[in-house]
Scaffold this active site. Structure first.
Site, PDB file in Angstrom:
ATOM      1  N   HIS A   1     -20.395  23.315  52.555  1.00  0.00           N
ATOM      2  CA  HIS A   1     -20.712  21.929  52.462  1.00  0.00           C
ATOM      3  C   HIS A   1     -22.194  21.628  52.254  1.00  0.00           C
ATOM      4  O   HIS A   1     -22.958  22.778  52.365  1.00  0.00           O
ATOM      5  CB  HIS A   1     -20.331  20.966  53.512  1.00  0.00           C
ATOM      6  CG  HIS A   1     -21.038  21.275  54.972  1.00  0.00           C
ATOM      7  ND1 HIS A   1     -20.313  20.518  56.031  1.00  0.00           N
ATOM      8  CD2 HIS A   1     -21.722  22.264  55.377  1.00  0.00           C
ATOM      9  CE1 HIS A   1     -20.934  21.044  57.081  1.00  0.00           C
ATOM     10  NE2 HIS A   1     -21.851  22.060  56.641  1.00  0.00           N
TER      11      HIS A   1
ATOM     12  N   SER B   1     -20.343  26.450  57.099  1.00  0.00           N
ATOM     13  CA  SER B   1     -21.420  25.904  56.960  1.00  0.00           C
ATOM     14  C   SER B   1     -22.547  27.094  56.590  1.00  0.00           C
ATOM     15  O   SER B   1     -22.300  27.840  55.758  1.00  0.00           O
ATOM     16  CB  SER B   1     -22.076  24.928  58.184  1.00  0.00           C
ATOM     17  OG  SER B   1     -23.225  24.262  57.662  1.00  0.00           O
TER      18      SER B   1
END
Length: 194
Positions: A123, A98
């Site tokens: 993501h 992330s």
């Protein structure tokens, strides 16, 4: 309980004890080992600013083993990495997921590394909000804006087209160290320190 090892060093004035992170800082090493939040970000930023003040020409080594975390805290670290004159080398150990994967990619070109069995995850940003419909709409617009600028940053550092980044971050996209190298997130996979 959070235990921090102590390192004892011999000097010409006798013994000196350091917590391990302070000792690593003497060698211009910063370690991110956990979720990114405001407190963690403030500590990392303070260390980067200190090391830049000590010697702006010398590299800072930023080791990352993190599941990611709060986007605004991560962006504060990112902005500082770009702001300081010292080149920031990034090294992934374990995982950079992330927000942490964006920090990994944001290291100085040619100085972004990963150990062979680390994993990298990109993501879109996550968020949750409740309240009045108007407030939810405001937050939805903000998270979409955030997704756009995070994709732009990742595109700039990896060399991937923004359309590919947008597609790949639509869902969790896991990569091995070698795949992250091919993607442009890192420059080299290291087995042994050189």
């Amino acid at each position: 309980m959070n235990l921090v090892p102590i390192v004892v060093e011999q000097t010409n004035r006798g013994e000196r004890a350091y917590d391990i992170y302070s000792r690593l800082l003497k060698d211009r090493i910063i370690f991110l080992g956990g979720p990114i939040d405001d407190n963690t970000a403030n500590l990392i930023i303070a260390q980067m600013l200190f090391l830049e003040a000590e010697d702006p020409e010398k590299d800072i080594q930023f080791y990352i083993n993190s599941p990611g975390g709060v986007v605004t805290a991560g962006m504060a670290i990112y902005d500082t990495m770009q702001y300081v004159r010292s080149p920031v080398a990034t090294i992934c150990i374990g995982q950079a997921a992330s927000m942490a994967s964006l920090l990994l990619a944001a290291g100085a070109k040619g100085k972004r590394y990963s150990l062979p069995y680390a994993r990298i995850l990109i993501h879109q940003p996550l968020g949750g909000v409740q309240g009045q419909a108007t407030d939810i709409e405001i937050h939805a617009k903000e998270i979409l804006r955030m997704r756009q600028f995070l994709n732009e940053i990742l595109s700039r550092h990896t060399g991937q087209p923004i359309e590919k980044i947008a597609r790949d971050t639509e869902r969790d996209y896991f990569m091995s160290a070698q795949e992250a190298k091919e993607y442009g997130i890192i420059d080299e996979v290291y087995d042994v320190r050189k």
